[in-house]
Structure formats: C-alpha cells, structure tokens
Design a protein around this motif. Sequence first.
Motif, PDB file in Angstrom:
ATOM      1  N   LEU A   1       3.668   3.049  10.393  1.00 36.08           N
ATOM      2  CA  LEU A   1       3.593   4.330   9.863  1.00 36.08           C
ATOM      3  C   LEU A   1       3.729   5.264  10.907  1.00 36.08           C
ATOM      4  O   LEU A   1       4.900   6.176  10.681  1.00 36.08           O
ATOM      5  CB  LEU A   1       2.593   4.604   8.874  1.00 36.08           C
ATOM      6  N   TYR A   2       3.191   5.278  12.079  1.00 38.89           N
ATOM      7  CA  TYR A   2       3.317   6.159  13.143  1.00 38.89           C
ATOM      8  C   TYR A   2       4.587   6.100  13.912  1.00 38.89           C
ATOM      9  O   TYR A   2       5.324   6.977  13.888  1.00 38.89           O
ATOM     10  CB  TYR A   2       2.263   5.876  14.058  1.00 38.89           C
TER      11      TYR A   2
ATOM     12  N   ASP B   1     -11.302   1.781  16.437  1.00 40.29           N
ATOM     13  CA  ASP B   1     -10.707   2.104  17.715  1.00 40.29           C
ATOM     14  C   ASP B   1      -9.571   3.200  17.756  1.00 40.29           C
ATOM     15  O   ASP B   1      -9.007   3.797  18.528  1.00 40.29           O
ATOM     16  CB  ASP B   1     -10.138   0.822  18.313  1.00 40.29           C
ATOM     17  N   ALA B   2      -9.385   3.528  16.202  1.00 44.93           N
ATOM     18  CA  ALA B   2      -8.246   4.476  15.900  1.00 44.93           C
ATOM     19  C   ALA B   2      -8.501   5.899  16.300  1.00 44.93           C
ATOM     20  O   ALA B   2      -7.381   6.432  16.765  1.00 44.93           O
ATOM     21  CB  ALA B   2      -7.905   4.384  14.419  1.00 44.93           C
ATOM     22  N   LEU B   3      -9.664   6.342  16.285  1.00 46.14           N
ATOM     23  CA  LEU B   3      -9.825   7.686  16.673  1.00 46.14           C
ATOM     24  C   LEU B   3     -10.494   8.028  18.262  1.00 46.14           C
ATOM     25  O   LEU B   3     -11.385   8.811  18.265  1.00 46.14           O
ATOM     26  CB  LEU B   3     -10.731   8.433  15.424  1.00 46.14           C
TER      27      LEU B   3
ATOM     28  N   ALA C   1      -0.667   0.979  20.944  1.00 46.45           N
ATOM     29  CA  ALA C   1      -0.990   0.716  19.578  1.00 46.45           C
ATOM     30  C   ALA C   1      -2.418   0.638  18.953  1.00 46.45           C
ATOM     31  O   ALA C   1      -3.370   0.420  19.498  1.00 46.45           O
ATOM     32  CB  ALA C   1      -0.398  -0.923  19.542  1.00 46.45           C
ATOM     33  N   PHE C   2      -2.306   0.955  17.697  1.00 43.95           N
ATOM     34  CA  PHE C   2      -3.585   0.891  16.933  1.00 43.95           C
ATOM     35  C   PHE C   2      -3.900  -0.705  16.620  1.00 43.95           C
ATOM     36  O   PHE C   2      -2.879  -1.373  16.429  1.00 43.95           O
ATOM     37  CB  PHE C   2      -3.490   1.808  15.678  1.00 43.95           C
TER      38      PHE C   2
ATOM     39  N   SER D   1      -0.180  -1.801   9.924  1.00 37.78           N
ATOM     40  CA  SER D   1       0.396  -0.817   9.006  1.00 37.78           C
ATOM     41  C   SER D   1       0.265   0.517   9.563  1.00 37.78           C
ATOM     42  O   SER D   1       1.273   1.412   9.532  1.00 37.78           O
ATOM     43  CB  SER D   1      -0.187  -1.033   7.501  1.00 37.78           C
ATOM     44  N   LEU D   2      -0.548   1.173  10.315  1.00 36.32           N
ATOM     45  CA  LEU D   2      -0.722   2.238  10.699  1.00 36.32           C
ATOM     46  C   LEU D   2       0.398   2.449  11.909  1.00 36.32           C
ATOM     47  O   LEU D   2       1.065   3.395  11.927  1.00 36.32           O
ATOM     48  CB  LEU D   2      -2.046   2.619  11.385  1.00 36.32           C
TER      49      LEU D   2
ATOM     50  N   LYS E   1      -4.885  12.340  15.834  1.00 36.40           N
ATOM     51  CA  LYS E   1      -3.694  12.277  14.891  1.00 36.40           C
ATOM     52  C   LYS E   1      -2.474  13.099  15.193  1.00 36.40           C
ATOM     53  O   LYS E   1      -1.288  12.452  15.088  1.00 36.40           O
ATOM     54  CB  LYS E   1      -4.219  12.526  13.264  1.00 36.40           C
TER      55      LYS E   1
ATOM     56  N   GLY F   1      -6.092   3.073   7.627  1.00 38.51           N
ATOM     57  CA  GLY F   1      -5.873   2.748   9.344  1.00 38.51           C
ATOM     58  C   GLY F   1      -6.888   3.397  10.128  1.00 38.51           C
ATOM     59  O   GLY F   1      -7.304   3.086  11.127  1.00 38.51           O
ATOM     60  N   PHE F   2      -7.309   4.572   9.587  1.00 42.11           N
ATOM     61  CA  PHE F   2      -8.189   5.614  10.505  1.00 42.11           C
ATOM     62  C   PHE F   2      -9.669   5.008  10.353  1.00 42.11           C
ATOM     63  O   PHE F   2     -10.584   5.735  11.005  1.00 42.11           O
ATOM     64  CB  PHE F   2      -7.978   6.933  10.317  1.00 42.11           C
TER      65      PHE F   2
ATOM     66  N   LEU G   1      10.170   8.235   4.731  1.00 45.50           N
ATOM     67  CA  LEU G   1       9.442   7.307   5.476  1.00 45.50           C
ATOM     68  C   LEU G   1       9.461   5.969   4.873  1.00 45.50           C
ATOM     69  O   LEU G   1       9.639   4.905   5.477  1.00 45.50           O
ATOM     70  CB  LEU G   1       7.896   7.920   5.306  1.00 45.50           C
TER      71      LEU G   1
ATOM     72  N   ILE H   1       1.646   5.160   1.194  1.00 45.88           N
ATOM     73  CA  ILE H   1       1.548   5.666   2.938  1.00 45.88           C
ATOM     74  C   ILE H   1       0.240   6.321   2.924  1.00 45.88           C
ATOM     75  O   ILE H   1      -0.582   6.376   3.890  1.00 45.88           O
ATOM     76  CB  ILE H   1       2.705   6.952   2.960  1.00 45.88           C
TER      77      ILE H   1
ATOM     78  N   ILE I   1      -2.395   3.912   3.642  1.00 43.97           N
ATOM     79  CA  ILE I   1      -2.049   3.085   5.010  1.00 43.97           C
ATOM     80  C   ILE I   1      -2.791   4.097   6.170  1.00 43.97           C
ATOM     81  O   ILE I   1      -3.461   3.731   6.896  1.00 43.97           O
ATOM     82  CB  ILE I   1      -0.762   2.935   5.429  1.00 43.97           C
ATOM     83  N   TRP I   2      -2.598   5.132   5.819  1.00 49.03           N
ATOM     84  CA  TRP I   2      -3.092   6.381   6.508  1.00 49.03           C
ATOM     85  C   TRP I   2      -4.511   6.347   6.515  1.00 49.03           C
ATOM     86  O   TRP I   2      -5.305   6.428   7.682  1.00 49.03           O
ATOM     87  CB  TRP I   2      -2.653   7.766   6.216  1.00 49.03           C
TER      88      TRP I   2
ATOM     89  N   ILE J   1       6.742   8.048  11.413  1.00 48.05           N
ATOM     90  CA  ILE J   1       6.550   9.374  11.658  1.00 48.05           C
ATOM     91  C   ILE J   1       7.196  10.028  12.867  1.00 48.05           C
ATOM     92  O   ILE J   1       7.847  11.028  12.719  1.00 48.05           O
ATOM     93  CB  ILE J   1       5.101   9.688  11.496  1.00 48.05           C
TER      94      ILE J   1
ATOM     95  N   LYS K   1       0.959  -1.125   0.096  1.00 53.24           N
ATOM     96  CA  LYS K   1       0.055   0.136   0.214  1.00 53.24           C
ATOM     97  C   LYS K   1       1.002   1.325  -0.044  1.00 53.24           C
ATOM     98  O   LYS K   1       1.823   1.204   0.574  1.00 53.24           O
ATOM     99  CB  LYS K   1      -0.967  -0.012   1.184  1.00 53.24           C
TER     100      LYS K   1
END
Lengths: 209, 163
Positions: free
Chosen positions: B105-106, A17-19, B96-97, B101-102, B19, A12-13, B154, A5, A8-9, B109, A3
């Motif tokens: 990535l984090y 549960d991510a937010l 962790a999420f 993959s996220l 974020k 992922g969101f 990245l 970047i 993924i972003w 970052i 994928k």
Amino acid sequence: MEKSIEAIWKDGFLESDALVAPKLNNLYDQKSKHIIDKFKRMFKINLIAISIGSVIILAASFLVGIPVMGVLLFLIANAIVIVNRRLQKGLLKIKLNVNSYQYIKAFDGWLQKQLTINSKMARIYYPLIFLSLVLGFWFSNDIQDIIRGPNQILMVYGIPIFWGLGVLIISGVLSYFGGVIYKWDVNIMYGNVFKKLSEILNDMEELRA
Amino acid sequence: MSSDFYTSFIVPYTSIIIKICRAYTNTQEDFEDYYQEVCLQIWKSNDKFRQESEWSTWIYQISLNVCLTLLKKRKNNVQHFVSDYLPDELTEDSYAFADESLNQLYDAIRQLSEVDRAVILLYLDEKSHKEIAEIIGTNANNIGVRVKRIKQRLKKLLDGKVN
C-alpha cells in the motif's frame, strides 16, 4: 477475501513495529546550531541597524538645527557598536569541533560576558543619551530664544539651576537603573532566543546528570 | 526542546509523523532525516500555534509542509534522471514494515503525486473532508471526489489486490 485499502491501513498499523519512532540523535546539534545562528544573525543586524540609525540621526539633526544632539548620539552609538564588534570577535572564536553541550555552554559563557559588559555600559550610555538630547535642545535656536526672551530661565553663574537639577536627577536615575533597563530592552529583542537556549542547556544538563 | 515538550506534545502524535514521513521517503535514512526535521520544526513553530485548530491538525500541517519542502529540495539537488519513485527492489529491507500488505500500500501511495499522498494519508487516518481541506488548504467540496479517484488509482496500482 481481499481487504480494503482502509483495512490494510488499519490492520498494518496494529503491528507493534510499524510505529517505532526513530531516535533523535542529532536533534540537539541542529537545535543549538539553529539557536546560535539565529542569535548571531540578530546580533549582526542589530549592530548594523545602530550604525545606520546613528548616521540618519546625525544627518537629521543638522537638518532640524540640533547638530549637538546628532553628533553626541552618533558618537555614543558608534562607541556601543565598536565595543560590541569586539565582543562579536569572541563569538567567532568559539570552537565548532566540540560536542553540542560544550558548544552551547561556550556560547552561553560568551553571552553572559556580553550581557554583563553591556549592562555596565548601559549605566553610562543611557544618561549620556539623555544628556545628548538635553544639550541638543539646549543649544538649539528655539531654546536660546526662550532664554533671551521675556520668560527667562533662572540662571546662576550661567547655569540654568532648576533645569540642571532636573537633568542631574534624571541622569542619576537612568544611571542607577541603566543595567535593569538594558536587560529589559534586550529581553524584548532576544528574550525568545534566551528562553530556548536556557531550555536546551537545562535539558542537556538533565541528560548528563 | 525541553524533554517535557517532546514527551507531552510530540510523543503522543508520533504515529502521525511516522505515517506521513514514510509516504514521502524511500529509505530508512531519509525517513529518519524527515522525522527529525519534522520534530525540529514542530518545536521551532510551537510559538506560532494559535489554538485555532487542534494540536493534531497542527502536527499534520507541519509534517506535510516539512515533507513537501524536503522533497522539493531533494528534487532540486538530485538530477532529473533519478526518479523519486524508487522501484521496490531498491528500497532498503530494514525500511519495510512487517505487514506485507501495508508495504504494498505504501509503495502504491509513494507513486501518487505529493498532494494526492497528503489527501489519502489524511483520509486513511479518518480525517473528515473538512479537516483534510483545512490541513491542505483546499475546498472541502472537492475532497470527496479526489479521494474516490485516488482510491481507484491505488486499486489499479495494487493490481486488484484490494477490494
């Protein structure tokens, strides 16, 4: 396929549960502390400014030849400072080891007491400030020259009757509206803090209901 | 802060705050502290909002400024021998999420400089170069090149796991 970047972003969101936002547990503690600290700081600065201002006015009044006004204003200003310093001691007595609601409620109680006392005092000191200005100028050389000059002021038993009447009326008006003027004056300076304090209290009371 | 203010002016934008705070913290505890401080600062600086920009831009600006300030403060408090960039195994599991993959990535970052983190977060949130420049306070002309370089970095950090 790997994928990007960006993907993924974005993906992922999408996870539920991510937010998840954390709970704001201590926010009220921080907010109330911030508001009260800000008020304490402003209150302290205000008293220092009045003290310094009174000394400057005293010195200036001697320089420009109206010492009566300077001395009277100095005395009035310092009487206000002394009373408020005593009130300030009450502020320091508010216990810190209580919960935010009790702390902020105690502070609000102190604030209301402070406002009531100062507003009553204002009914006395606003006319007194005005009288100081009048007396200051009355006893200045310039006014004395006018009194003795060709356009003499009407005096009855040594009292400038029309001037006296005007001063009396204005003093009466200042005394009557002293409390209102004080509240208006204090709102210009602390209005924002009062608004935020009231918001926090209402919010907390709503949560407690 | 009235609950109305929180509900109307912060809740719809929590994703922005989350974020950003995630990119500047390594633990759940720090994340919660940063999040709380950002919310507090948004509320405190509410009066200063002049409606010259969008409210979301304001939220981005405050969130980034608060995170950078807190990071600076912590850097000063923590001795230099402690790295800001904790290795993966030291980050809390609860932090962790769910998406691996996220997480990766984090982690990548977090290894960027503070400013690069801000630029890439805004880019990934689909902000235009002009908006990124406005939020960060730089020239919009340089943003494109910067984003390209950050993405290359990245990719390198992610060890070719992305295209």
